[in-house]
Scaffold this active site. Structure first.
Site, PDB file in Angstrom:
ATOM      1  N   ASP A  32      15.620  69.742  22.425  1.00 50.55           N
ATOM      2  CA  ASP A  32      17.024  70.051  22.268  1.00 50.55           C
ATOM      3  C   ASP A  32      17.151  71.428  22.236  1.00 50.55           C
ATOM      4  O   ASP A  32      16.268  72.213  22.194  1.00 50.55           O
ATOM      5  CB  ASP A  32      17.372  69.596  20.767  1.00 50.55           C
ATOM      6  CG  ASP A  32      18.979  69.385  20.454  1.00 50.55           C
ATOM      7  OD1 ASP A  32      19.820  70.169  20.650  1.00 50.55           O
ATOM      8  OD2 ASP A  32      19.090  68.082  20.169  1.00 50.55           O
ATOM      9  N   ASN A  33      18.480  71.653  22.388  1.00 51.32           N
ATOM     10  CA  ASN A  33      18.749  73.166  22.487  1.00 51.32           C
ATOM     11  C   ASN A  33      19.754  73.785  21.379  1.00 51.32           C
ATOM     12  O   ASN A  33      20.382  74.638  21.443  1.00 51.32           O
ATOM     13  CB  ASN A  33      19.555  73.612  23.715  1.00 51.32           C
ATOM     14  CG  ASN A  33      20.802  72.966  24.193  1.00 51.32           C
ATOM     15  OD1 ASN A  33      21.401  71.884  23.515  1.00 51.32           O
ATOM     16  ND2 ASN A  33      21.620  73.312  25.137  1.00 51.32           N
ATOM     17  N   THR A 147      27.938  54.551  26.717  1.00 47.41           N
ATOM     18  CA  THR A 147      28.721  54.313  25.603  1.00 47.41           C
ATOM     19  C   THR A 147      29.650  53.324  26.234  1.00 47.41           C
ATOM     20  O   THR A 147      29.871  53.061  27.135  1.00 47.41           O
ATOM     21  CB  THR A 147      29.965  55.539  25.482  1.00 47.41           C
ATOM     22  OG1 THR A 147      31.008  55.045  24.668  1.00 47.41           O
ATOM     23  CG2 THR A 147      30.428  55.987  26.601  1.00 47.41           C
ATOM     24  N   SER A 182      38.742  59.452  28.602  1.00 47.18           N
ATOM     25  CA  SER A 182      38.532  60.676  28.228  1.00 47.18           C
ATOM     26  C   SER A 182      37.507  61.647  29.123  1.00 47.18           C
ATOM     27  O   SER A 182      36.757  60.732  29.761  1.00 47.18           O
ATOM     28  CB  SER A 182      37.934  61.098  26.887  1.00 47.18           C
ATOM     29  OG  SER A 182      36.610  60.678  26.909  1.00 47.18           O
ATOM     30  N   TYR A 184      35.072  63.105  28.292  1.00 49.24           N
ATOM     31  CA  TYR A 184      33.856  62.730  27.865  1.00 49.24           C
ATOM     32  C   TYR A 184      33.072  61.473  28.282  1.00 49.24           C
ATOM     33  O   TYR A 184      32.092  61.210  28.892  1.00 49.24           O
ATOM     34  CB  TYR A 184      33.549  62.900  26.506  1.00 49.24           C
ATOM     35  CG  TYR A 184      32.577  62.056  25.835  1.00 49.24           C
ATOM     36  CD1 TYR A 184      31.252  62.257  26.056  1.00 49.24           C
ATOM     37  CD2 TYR A 184      32.760  60.659  25.201  1.00 49.24           C
ATOM     38  CE1 TYR A 184      30.123  61.709  25.652  1.00 49.24           C
ATOM     39  CE2 TYR A 184      31.703  59.940  24.798  1.00 49.24           C
ATOM     40  CZ  TYR A 184      30.273  60.283  24.932  1.00 49.24           C
ATOM     41  OH  TYR A 184      29.304  59.594  24.490  1.00 49.24           O
ATOM     42  N   HIS A 185      34.126  60.315  28.120  1.00 42.51           N
ATOM     43  CA  HIS A 185      33.664  59.114  28.622  1.00 42.51           C
ATOM     44  C   HIS A 185      33.363  58.869  29.908  1.00 42.51           C
ATOM     45  O   HIS A 185      32.652  57.983  30.395  1.00 42.51           O
ATOM     46  CB  HIS A 185      34.759  58.101  28.091  1.00 42.51           C
ATOM     47  CG  HIS A 185      34.720  57.776  26.583  1.00 42.51           C
ATOM     48  ND1 HIS A 185      35.683  58.446  25.818  1.00 42.51           N
ATOM     49  CD2 HIS A 185      34.015  57.149  25.413  1.00 42.51           C
ATOM     50  CE1 HIS A 185      35.280  57.918  24.473  1.00 42.51           C
ATOM     51  NE2 HIS A 185      34.364  57.565  24.362  1.00 42.51           N
ATOM     52  N   LYS A 188      30.069  59.407  31.053  1.00 38.92           N
ATOM     53  CA  LYS A 188      28.956  58.148  30.949  1.00 38.92           C
ATOM     54  C   LYS A 188      29.253  57.334  32.149  1.00 38.92           C
ATOM     55  O   LYS A 188      28.131  56.594  32.212  1.00 38.92           O
ATOM     56  CB  LYS A 188      29.133  57.871  29.390  1.00 38.92           C
ATOM     57  CG  LYS A 188      28.649  58.607  28.207  1.00 38.92           C
ATOM     58  CD  LYS A 188      27.157  59.083  28.463  1.00 38.92           C
ATOM     59  CE  LYS A 188      26.662  59.923  27.470  1.00 38.92           C
ATOM     60  NZ  LYS A 188      25.141  60.194  27.474  1.00 38.92           N
ATOM     61  N   VAL A 214      29.367  54.767  16.165  1.00 41.29           N
ATOM     62  CA  VAL A 214      28.180  54.632  15.243  1.00 41.29           C
ATOM     63  C   VAL A 214      28.747  55.322  14.101  1.00 41.29           C
ATOM     64  O   VAL A 214      29.265  56.162  14.122  1.00 41.29           O
ATOM     65  CB  VAL A 214      27.076  55.305  15.738  1.00 41.29           C
ATOM     66  CG1 VAL A 214      25.727  55.411  14.706  1.00 41.29           C
ATOM     67  CG2 VAL A 214      26.484  55.076  17.220  1.00 41.29           C
ATOM     68  N   ARG A 244      35.614  60.283   9.539  1.00 39.58           N
ATOM     69  CA  ARG A 244      36.760  60.833   8.860  1.00 39.58           C
ATOM     70  C   ARG A 244      37.550  60.339   7.568  1.00 39.58           C
ATOM     71  O   ARG A 244      37.903  60.919   6.969  1.00 39.58           O
ATOM     72  CB  ARG A 244      37.735  61.070  10.215  1.00 39.58           C
ATOM     73  CG  ARG A 244      37.507  61.999  11.045  1.00 39.58           C
ATOM     74  CD  ARG A 244      38.535  62.680  11.835  1.00 39.58           C
ATOM     75  NE  ARG A 244      39.614  61.594  12.132  1.00 39.58           N
ATOM     76  CZ  ARG A 244      39.403  60.797  13.475  1.00 39.58           C
ATOM     77  NH1 ARG A 244      38.393  60.967  14.101  1.00 39.58           N
ATOM     78  NH2 ARG A 244      40.263  59.921  13.792  1.00 39.58           N
ATOM     79  N   THR A 256      44.641  57.841   6.763  1.00 44.08           N
ATOM     80  CA  THR A 256      45.990  57.653   7.560  1.00 44.08           C
ATOM     81  C   THR A 256      45.892  56.512   8.634  1.00 44.08           C
ATOM     82  O   THR A 256      44.935  56.857   9.665  1.00 44.08           O
ATOM     83  CB  THR A 256      46.278  58.807   8.024  1.00 44.08           C
ATOM     84  OG1 THR A 256      45.321  59.503   8.626  1.00 44.08           O
ATOM     85  CG2 THR A 256      46.825  59.698   7.068  1.00 44.08           C
ATOM     86  N   TYR A 258      47.462  55.157  12.150  1.00 47.91           N
ATOM     87  CA  TYR A 258      48.555  55.135  13.249  1.00 47.91           C
ATOM     88  C   TYR A 258      49.211  53.962  13.455  1.00 47.91           C
ATOM     89  O   TYR A 258      48.521  52.917  14.030  1.00 47.91           O
ATOM     90  CB  TYR A 258      48.289  55.907  14.363  1.00 47.91           C
ATOM     91  CG  TYR A 258      48.020  57.413  14.064  1.00 47.91           C
ATOM     92  CD1 TYR A 258      48.792  58.170  13.477  1.00 47.91           C
ATOM     93  CD2 TYR A 258      46.976  58.041  14.830  1.00 47.91           C
ATOM     94  CE1 TYR A 258      48.531  59.449  13.098  1.00 47.91           C
ATOM     95  CE2 TYR A 258      46.629  59.473  14.424  1.00 47.91           C
ATOM     96  CZ  TYR A 258      47.469  60.206  13.725  1.00 47.91           C
ATOM     97  OH  TYR A 258      47.104  61.368  13.452  1.00 47.91           O
ATOM     98  N   ARG A 331      50.473  57.950  19.872  1.00 48.70           N
ATOM     99  CA  ARG A 331      49.512  57.643  21.008  1.00 48.70           C
ATOM    100  C   ARG A 331      50.406  56.453  21.902  1.00 48.70           C
ATOM    101  O   ARG A 331      50.596  55.440  21.096  1.00 48.70           O
ATOM    102  CB  ARG A 331      48.140  57.349  20.793  1.00 48.70           C
ATOM    103  CG  ARG A 331      47.277  58.523  19.691  1.00 48.70           C
ATOM    104  CD  ARG A 331      46.037  57.776  19.237  1.00 48.70           C
ATOM    105  NE  ARG A 331      45.502  58.995  18.468  1.00 48.70           N
ATOM    106  CZ  ARG A 331      44.471  58.534  17.829  1.00 48.70           C
ATOM    107  NH1 ARG A 331      44.192  57.285  17.259  1.00 48.70           N
ATOM    108  NH2 ARG A 331      43.941  59.658  16.912  1.00 48.70           N
TER     109      ARG A 331
END
Length: 389
Positions: A32-33, A147, A182, A184-185, A188, A214, A244, A256, A258, A331
């Site tokens: 790991d870094n 993912t 996204s 990020y996604h 993958k 997860v 969260r 909350t 949405y 959204r």
């Protein structure tokens, strides 16, 4: 035999490496870094659970679990020289690749972070795959946590890997199209395509583990000593929805939702995710598939409103007065999408083991109530903030 676990300081990587090391006499090497610690600091947050440094973690593993085959190397996998040295010196028989910048919201902040996410994630995977080819190590079992986000939110049941395409009366099995939502996604999705190409060209045995969202604070190995705890992020950028919501409940905030919140997302407990990766890593080389296999690492799909209501119900057991509030959805999304996803291969892999969502939430609260002050001190991180470029 040597098993290399990348992202070995991370939320999934650390408990996975620890479990593998407990179950084998083979050498388990973490790399790991420490970038995850820096990213969370970058957004002004912290892990709710205090995270010991890697030397303390390894010492605790020796003292608590009598694990003496677990070691660590610091290194950045985007550096080809680091990969060359890792492979040449340690010659891993199995690689469990969990290292990545894993946050969709972080990748969406601005162009700089989108570029960083794509470079970091794709370069690391390409370096490892090409490294195996160039070091004549194409028998190494390559396992990566991608993912379920690569699937998007189709209206049909999601298969475990490929899809059937029909055109002009002809049918064939093809890779599932990249429908990521996204930056990020999409890394993958690209990783999945690159792994498929590496298998075709280099004949590397590959397990593409498409991991759901997860949740959880503990696995069996981390419970006995606080030095063994894995991280728990609860901020807008790195805290997933369950984390969260649980942190908001502990801090006295309403949970909350949405809109209707009836859309279902795929989830898996930390315990089940770690078990799946450990089972793959410890598969006898004579028994593991020599092809590319996709696993949907999912327990079940859960709606956002069910998550909120479960957290409120379990919160009562901890004297937490949890209110669930609905707000207009900012959204553009289908608030009633009923995701269906196949997971037969993964269920077989863990022999039907499954931590229920209610059990997982209860476990989270047992941990988080100890660190209420930390959460309250960073409660402004529940919502996105303005970050410097």
């Amino acid at each position: 035999m040597v098993i290399l676990v990348t992202g070995g300081d991370g939320y999934i990587g650390w408990p996975t490496g620890l479990r593998i090391a407990r179950r084998t006499d083979d050498r388990v090497l973490l790399v790991d870094n420490f970038a995850r610690r820096e990213w969370v600091e970058d957004v002004g947050s912290v892990s709710a659970t205090p995270i010991a440094d890697i030397d303390e973690r390894l010492q605790a593993a020796r003292e608590v679990h009598d694990v003496h085959n677990l070691s660590f190397v610091e290194g950045d996998l985007t550096d080809r020289a680091v990969i060359d040295e890792l492979l040449a010196v340690h010659k891993p028989d199995t690689i469990v690749h969990t290292a990545a910048q894993p946050s969709a919201p972080y990748s969406q902040i601005n162009g700089e972070r989108a570029n960083y996410t794509q470079h970091n994630n794709l370069q690391a995977t390409r370096n490892l795959l090409w490294g195996l080819e160039e070091h004549d190590m194409t028998d190494t079992h390559f396992i990566e946590t991608t993912t379920t986000g690569v699937y998007g939110a189709p209206e049909f049941p999601i298969p475990e890997g490929g899809a059937t395409m029909e055109n002009q009366g002809e049918r064939d099995e093809v890779p599932f199209p990249a429908m990521a939502g996204s930056w990020y996604h999409l890394t993958k999705s690209h990783d999945a395509a690159n792994m498929r190409l590496a298998h075709q060209q280099f004949d590397i045995p590959i397990s593409d583990v498409r991991t759901a969202i997860v949740y959880g604070t503990e696995v069996e190995e981390t419970r006995e000593d606080d030095r063994l705890k894995t991280r728990f992020d609860f901020d807008y950028y790195f805290g997933t929805v369950t984390h969260r919501f649980c942190a908001q409940a502990v801090a006295g905030y309403p949970v909350t939702v949405y809109g209707k919140g009836e859309q279902r997302k795929p989830f898996v407990s930390l315990e089940d995710a770690v078990e799946g990766l450990a089972q793959l890593a410890l598969t006898d080389p004579n028994d593991r598939p020599d092809n590319l296999t996709v696993y949907n690492q999912v327990a079940r799909a859960i709606s956002i409103v069910e998550i909120a209501n479960t957290i409120a119900d379990v919160g009562d057991e901890f004297d937490l007065d949890v209110a669930v509030e609905h707000f207009e959805n900012p959204r553009d999304e289908d608030e009633t999408h009923k995701m269906e996803i196949e997971n037969d291969r993964y269920a077989d892999l863990i022999d039907g083991q499954s931590v229920t969502f209610e059990e997982g939430v209860r476990d989270i609260f047992k941990t988080l109530v100890r660190y209420q002050e930390t959460i309250e001190a960073h409660e402004d991180r529940f919502l996105p903030g303005v970050l410097e470029e």
